[in-house]
Design a protein around this motif. Structure first.
Motif, PDB file in Angstrom:
ATOM      1  N   PRO A 345       0.805  -1.234   0.000  1.00  0.00           N
ATOM      2  CA  PRO A 345       0.000   0.000   0.000  1.00  0.00           C
ATOM      3  C   PRO A 345       0.831   1.273   0.000  1.00  0.00           C
ATOM      4  O   PRO A 345       0.447   2.267  -0.618  1.00  0.00           O
ATOM      5  CB  PRO A 345      -0.826  -0.119   1.283  1.00  0.00           C
ATOM      6  N   ASN A 346       1.989   1.270   0.700  1.00  0.00           N
ATOM      7  CA  ASN A 346       2.799   2.482   0.784  1.00  0.00           C
ATOM      8  C   ASN A 346       3.412   2.867  -0.555  1.00  0.00           C
ATOM      9  O   ASN A 346       3.813   4.013  -0.757  1.00  0.00           O
ATOM     10  CB  ASN A 346       3.918   2.305   1.815  1.00  0.00           C
ATOM     11  N   LEU A 347       3.495   1.900  -1.468  1.00  0.00           N
ATOM     12  CA  LEU A 347       4.051   2.187  -2.788  1.00  0.00           C
ATOM     13  C   LEU A 347       2.952   2.432  -3.815  1.00  0.00           C
ATOM     14  O   LEU A 347       3.231   2.682  -4.979  1.00  0.00           O
ATOM     15  CB  LEU A 347       4.968   1.042  -3.229  1.00  0.00           C
ATOM     16  N   ILE A 348       1.706   2.350  -3.366  1.00  0.00           N
ATOM     17  CA  ILE A 348       0.578   2.683  -4.238  1.00  0.00           C
ATOM     18  C   ILE A 348       0.116   4.096  -3.950  1.00  0.00           C
ATOM     19  O   ILE A 348      -0.098   4.904  -4.844  1.00  0.00           O
ATOM     20  CB  ILE A 348      -0.579   1.680  -4.041  1.00  0.00           C
ATOM     21  N   GLY A 349      -0.043   4.411  -2.662  1.00  0.00           N
ATOM     22  CA  GLY A 349      -0.479   5.752  -2.286  1.00  0.00           C
ATOM     23  C   GLY A 349       0.096   6.132  -0.949  1.00  0.00           C
ATOM     24  O   GLY A 349       0.684   5.304  -0.244  1.00  0.00           O
ATOM     25  N   ASP A 350      -0.060   7.374  -0.603  1.00  0.00           N
ATOM     26  CA  ASP A 350       0.439   7.900   0.664  1.00  0.00           C
ATOM     27  C   ASP A 350      -0.704   7.908   1.671  1.00  0.00           C
ATOM     28  O   ASP A 350      -1.672   8.643   1.519  1.00  0.00           O
ATOM     29  CB  ASP A 350       0.967   9.326   0.454  1.00  0.00           C
ATOM     30  N   VAL A 351      -0.601   7.069   2.699  1.00  0.00           N
ATOM     31  CA  VAL A 351      -1.702   6.934   3.650  1.00  0.00           C
ATOM     32  C   VAL A 351      -1.930   8.209   4.456  1.00  0.00           C
ATOM     33  O   VAL A 351      -2.980   8.380   5.056  1.00  0.00           O
ATOM     34  CB  VAL A 351      -1.452   5.764   4.630  1.00  0.00           C
ATOM     35  N   THR A 352      -0.972   9.105   4.467  1.00  0.00           N
ATOM     36  CA  THR A 352      -1.139  10.328   5.267  1.00  0.00           C
ATOM     37  C   THR A 352      -1.867  11.420   4.500  1.00  0.00           C
ATOM     38  O   THR A 352      -2.475  12.289   5.086  1.00  0.00           O
ATOM     39  CB  THR A 352       0.233  10.865   5.717  1.00  0.00           C
ATOM     40  N   THR A 353      -1.804  11.381   3.191  1.00  0.00           N
ATOM     41  CA  THR A 353      -2.426  12.448   2.411  1.00  0.00           C
ATOM     42  C   THR A 353      -3.447  11.942   1.411  1.00  0.00           C
ATOM     43  O   THR A 353      -4.135  12.729   0.777  1.00  0.00           O
ATOM     44  CB  THR A 353      -1.352  13.243   1.634  1.00  0.00           C
ATOM     45  N   ASN A 354      -3.536  10.621   1.240  1.00  0.00           N
ATOM     46  CA  ASN A 354      -4.445  10.037   0.246  1.00  0.00           C
ATOM     47  C   ASN A 354      -4.147  10.536  -1.166  1.00  0.00           C
ATOM     48  O   ASN A 354      -5.032  10.625  -2.012  1.00  0.00           O
ATOM     49  CB  ASN A 354      -5.918  10.324   0.567  1.00  0.00           C
ATOM     50  N   GLU A 355      -2.875  10.860  -1.430  1.00  0.00           N
ATOM     51  CA  GLU A 355      -2.512  11.316  -2.762  1.00  0.00           C
ATOM     52  C   GLU A 355      -2.278  10.098  -3.651  1.00  0.00           C
ATOM     53  O   GLU A 355      -1.163   9.649  -3.852  1.00  0.00           O
ATOM     54  CB  GLU A 355      -1.251  12.186  -2.706  1.00  0.00           C
ATOM     55  N   ILE A 356      -3.370   9.579  -4.161  1.00  0.00           N
ATOM     56  CA  ILE A 356      -3.285   8.368  -4.968  1.00  0.00           C
ATOM     57  C   ILE A 356      -3.654   8.714  -6.400  1.00  0.00           C
ATOM     58  O   ILE A 356      -4.713   9.239  -6.670  1.00  0.00           O
ATOM     59  CB  ILE A 356      -4.246   7.291  -4.434  1.00  0.00           C
ATOM     60  N   GLU A 357      -2.768   8.413  -7.309  1.00  0.00           N
ATOM     61  CA  GLU A 357      -3.039   8.649  -8.714  1.00  0.00           C
ATOM     62  C   GLU A 357      -3.610   7.367  -9.303  1.00  0.00           C
ATOM     63  O   GLU A 357      -2.879   6.456  -9.668  1.00  0.00           O
ATOM     64  CB  GLU A 357      -1.739   9.051  -9.446  1.00  0.00           C
ATOM     65  N   PHE A 358      -4.953   7.300  -9.390  1.00  0.00           N
ATOM     66  CA  PHE A 358      -5.574   6.078  -9.865  1.00  0.00           C
ATOM     67  C   PHE A 358      -5.277   5.817 -11.333  1.00  0.00           C
ATOM     68  O   PHE A 358      -5.398   4.694 -11.796  1.00  0.00           O
ATOM     69  CB  PHE A 358      -7.084   6.134  -9.625  1.00  0.00           C
ATOM     70  N   THR A 359      -4.907   6.863 -12.057  1.00  0.00           N
ATOM     71  CA  THR A 359      -4.557   6.634 -13.457  1.00  0.00           C
ATOM     72  C   THR A 359      -3.262   5.844 -13.577  1.00  0.00           C
ATOM     73  O   THR A 359      -2.966   5.309 -14.634  1.00  0.00           O
ATOM     74  CB  THR A 359      -4.387   7.967 -14.202  1.00  0.00           C
ATOM     75  N   ARG A 360      -2.490   5.773 -12.518  1.00  0.00           N
ATOM     76  CA  ARG A 360      -1.247   5.002 -12.551  1.00  0.00           C
ATOM     77  C   ARG A 360      -1.486   3.493 -12.426  1.00  0.00           C
ATOM     78  O   ARG A 360      -0.697   2.697 -12.901  1.00  0.00           O
ATOM     79  CB  ARG A 360      -0.340   5.405 -11.398  1.00  0.00           C
ATOM     80  N   ILE A 361      -2.553   3.126 -11.736  1.00  0.00           N
ATOM     81  CA  ILE A 361      -2.689   1.737 -11.293  1.00  0.00           C
ATOM     82  C   ILE A 361      -3.242   0.842 -12.389  1.00  0.00           C
ATOM     83  O   ILE A 361      -4.248   1.150 -13.025  1.00  0.00           O
ATOM     84  CB  ILE A 361      -3.603   1.659 -10.058  1.00  0.00           C
ATOM     85  N   ARG A 362      -2.578  -0.301 -12.588  1.00  0.00           N
ATOM     86  CA  ARG A 362      -3.068  -1.361 -13.449  1.00  0.00           C
ATOM     87  C   ARG A 362      -3.164  -2.630 -12.604  1.00  0.00           C
ATOM     88  O   ARG A 362      -2.205  -3.005 -11.921  1.00  0.00           O
ATOM     89  CB  ARG A 362      -2.152  -1.600 -14.648  1.00  0.00           C
ATOM     90  N   ILE A 363      -4.323  -3.270 -12.645  1.00  0.00           N
ATOM     91  CA  ILE A 363      -4.529  -4.485 -11.874  1.00  0.00           C
ATOM     92  C   ILE A 363      -4.040  -5.680 -12.677  1.00  0.00           C
ATOM     93  O   ILE A 363      -4.443  -5.877 -13.833  1.00  0.00           O
ATOM     94  CB  ILE A 363      -6.023  -4.669 -11.525  1.00  0.00           C
ATOM     95  N   ILE A 364      -3.165  -6.470 -12.081  1.00  0.00           N
ATOM     96  CA  ILE A 364      -2.672  -7.702 -12.701  1.00  0.00           C
ATOM     97  C   ILE A 364      -3.420  -8.866 -12.057  1.00  0.00           C
ATOM     98  O   ILE A 364      -3.381  -9.033 -10.836  1.00  0.00           O
ATOM     99  CB  ILE A 364      -1.156  -7.881 -12.493  1.00  0.00           C
ATOM    100  N   SER A 365      -4.105  -9.639 -12.867  1.00  0.00           N
ATOM    101  CA  SER A 365      -4.856 -10.788 -12.341  1.00  0.00           C
ATOM    102  C   SER A 365      -4.553 -12.008 -13.195  1.00  0.00           C
ATOM    103  O   SER A 365      -4.024 -11.899 -14.307  1.00  0.00           O
ATOM    104  CB  SER A 365      -6.363 -10.496 -12.343  1.00  0.00           C
ATOM    105  N   ASN A 366      -4.906 -13.154 -12.661  1.00  0.00           N
ATOM    106  CA  ASN A 366      -4.557 -14.406 -13.351  1.00  0.00           C
ATOM    107  C   ASN A 366      -5.654 -15.431 -13.111  1.00  0.00           C
ATOM    108  O   ASN A 366      -6.111 -15.607 -11.980  1.00  0.00           O
ATOM    109  CB  ASN A 366      -3.211 -14.932 -12.822  1.00  0.00           C
ATOM    110  N   ASP A 367      -6.102 -16.079 -14.183  1.00  0.00           N
ATOM    111  CA  ASP A 367      -6.972 -17.238 -14.010  1.00  0.00           C
ATOM    112  C   ASP A 367      -6.544 -18.309 -15.003  1.00  0.00           C
ATOM    113  O   ASP A 367      -5.832 -18.045 -15.975  1.00  0.00           O
ATOM    114  CB  ASP A 367      -8.456 -16.887 -14.160  1.00  0.00           C
TER     115      ASP A 367
END
Length: 586
Positions: A345-367
């Protein structure tokens, strides 16, 4: 050129990743997912694209049961790239036109039948000017013809020279040593990074025989390194306050001259680097690696670099993890792009400021059936997969929302609206017309909160839609915020989740003028105000209070209320859209 998207076929756990488009907002992409989902496979596939098949490709990386691996990368051609290409073909009109019309180029790397076929330009770049259509090309300087395939080959060579450098950082063994001999210096990546970043030659003090001059040279190296490291590392222990200090020395007594690295804190007690924690040593090496890559990118400004980092910060305390994220953000500027994998979580967003850039995130899934796939959060959520909450759990934690799930009903059809008035009116109209009570209206109470509220819903795996008015200052701004951060600036995709109430400058305009004045406003309307639309009329009173009073009226006794056809039509448009998009059948 800038990497814009990629697609991986038949590489380790990946059958077909689908096209992964990178963020338009900045230069960072985060590959988030559970263990064994295929995050490392994606990074290794991009390394294969940039650097070719490694020695372990056949044994460990090629997907079993297939003889063809392919990685396609689409790059944006910026103005400086295009200028170089156009200059090379300024006398060849048809090739010149082919270059001028293209802002992207797709480049493939294929491995087939034990052979690395290297790079090839996808034919789409030459769509309007294929070889058979180019005809003989006549230069402006001389009346001679040249086979067009020769020019296509030349253009391909020039394009390939513009491909960014791909650099994979997945080894956590390249750490600064406590001791290293002069002969071993060229073989240590960490040492080479140290020298590059601080522009020093560690062999120099070895050549100085005068003790004082050698001490001056040694102290200069130490100061540069210490100032830089302490600017990046913010974690400290109560027992070890203050800054850390590198201590750099030379051992002349051994058979081979050695350079010695030590580190000390406020107590000035020097420790060998091996006596420090693995996390501390990893961070110091990681800090140097990224600074070296940044320097390399700056020195070669005409060529970009794509840095691939596999699970950074896994041995670090949460404060140091945020330090690592800070270094990543500082490095990803200009022509440097970074893709890194994590479930931290600390490398996804900053828990102290909620500065999360959702445009950065790509979900990797596998089935088992589809293999590893790469999706935006919205794409992933639209499939309503089992286990989606597990895959999204680090995003929830990154926002500090582990206990926020109780604020929302996971079974409800959560609909985001701009303000509390919208919540009051739409809830009241839902109840009056007896629409499905599972439709719930959640006010963002300010456009700036759109990203955070949608983030909460996404992080808790909740389906959501949004209804905004067409007011230029609020409704449209809220729509644009969601489109930018969650739907890749794609209007078509955004319209699947967001309803814009065209021509309505406020939720009050959902009513006809007559109905609004009769059942909601109930105040004397002066002659000069008669022509005003409802949303303009409420500026003379408290719009929130009007909305709340209307909701209470509907819930207490709505028997005397009968809306006209215009109001009914507007209300039906909203709720029928919500029923369709949420898949509500009752």
């Amino acid at each position: 050129m800038r990497l814009n998207s990629f697609r991986v076929l038949n590489f380790k756990s990946i059958i077909d990743s689908g096209e992964c488009k990178l963020s338009d907002v900045d230069n960072v992409v985060i590959l988030a997912g559970q263990n064994e989902s295929g995050k490392s496979s994606v990074l290794e596939a991009l390394d294969f694209f940039g650097n070719g098949a490694s020695e372990k490709f056949i044994k460990f990386q090629r997907r079993q049961g297939t003889d063809r691996t392919e990685v396609k990368c689409t790059f944006l051609i910026d103005d400086s790239d295009k200028a170089q290409l156009l200059d090379a073909f300024k006398d060849l009109s048809k090739i010149f036109k082919a270059i001028a019309k293209n802002d992207t180029v797709t480049i493939c790397r294929i491995y087939k039948e034990n052979s690395d076929y290297g790079f090839s330009i996808h034919d789409s770049f030459f769509t309007d000017y294929p070889p058979e259509d180019l005809g003989d090309v006549v230069t402006s300087d001389e009346e001679e013809t040249t086979k067009p395939l020769e020019y296509r080959t030349k253009l391909t060579e020039l394009l390939l020279k513009l491909i960014p450098t791909f650099s994979l950082y997945n080894s956590f063994n390249d750490l600064l040593p406590s001791e290293i001999t002069l002969a071993e210096l060229p073989n240590s990546k960490a040492i080479k990074d140290f020298e590059k970043v601080f522009e020093v030659d560690l062999k120099q003090p070895l050549a100085i025989t005068d003790f004082r001059e050698r001490t001056i040279a040694k102290n200069k190296i130490e100061k540069i390194a210490n100032d830089d490291f302490n600017e990046s590392w913010s974690q400290s222990l109560k027992s070890l306050k203050g800054n850390y200090k590198y201590q750099f020395n030379v051992n002349f007594e051994s058979a081979e001259q050695k350079i010695i690295f030590m580190i000390s804190g406020e107590d000035d007690l020097p420790l060998y680097l091996e006596q420090k924690s693995l996390g501390f040593r990893w961070f110091s090496a990681f800090h140097l690696r990224l600074k070296a890559l940044r320097k390399e990118s700056t020195e070669n400004s005409n060529k970009g670099i794509v840095i691939l980092i596999d699970e950074p910060g896994q041995n670090l305390h949460d404060i140091a993890q945020r330090d690592a994220k800070k270094i990543i953000n500082e490095t990803a500027i200009n022509n440097t792009q970074i893709l890194y994998s994590t479930h931290n979580p600390n490398l996804i967003g900053d828990v102290t400021t909620n500065e999360i850039e959702f445009t950065r995130i790509r979900i990797i899934s596998n089935d088992a059936e589809r293999g590893t796939s790469i999706q935006t959060i919205s794409q992933y959520m639209s499939q309503n997969k089992k286990g989606s909450l597990d895959a999204l759990s680090p995003i929830r934690t990154a926002m500090g929302l582990n206990s926020a799930g109780s604020l929302f009903n996971a079974k409800a059809h959560n609909t985001i609206v701009e303000g509390i008035s919208d919540h009051y009116y739409l809830t009241a109209l839902r109840d009056y017309y007896k629409y499905n009570s599972s439709i719930s209206f959640i006010p963002v109470c300010g456009v700036d909160n759109v990203k955070s509220l949608v983030g909460i819903l996404i992080g808790w795996g909740m389906n959501y839609k949004a209804v905004f008015d067409d007011d230029a200052n609020q409704g449209r701004k809220a729509y644009n915020e969601m489109k930018k951060y969650f739907f890749e600036q794609n209007d078509e995709l955004a319209h699947e989740h967001i309803l814009k109430l065209k021509g309505m400058n406020g939720i009050e305009d959902i009513f006809s003028k007559n109905d609004f004045r009769k059942f909601v406003y109930k105040n004397t309307v002066e002659k000069k105000e008669e022509s005003l639309v409802n949303s303009a009329l409420v500026k003379f009173t408290s719009k929130e209070l009007l909305g709340r009073n209307f909701l209470e009226l509907i819930r207490l006794d709505s028997s005397g209320i009968s809306f006209d056809k215009e109001t009914k039509k507007n209300v039906d448009e909203v709720f029928n859209w919500l029923k369709q998009k949420f898949g509500i059948t009752s």
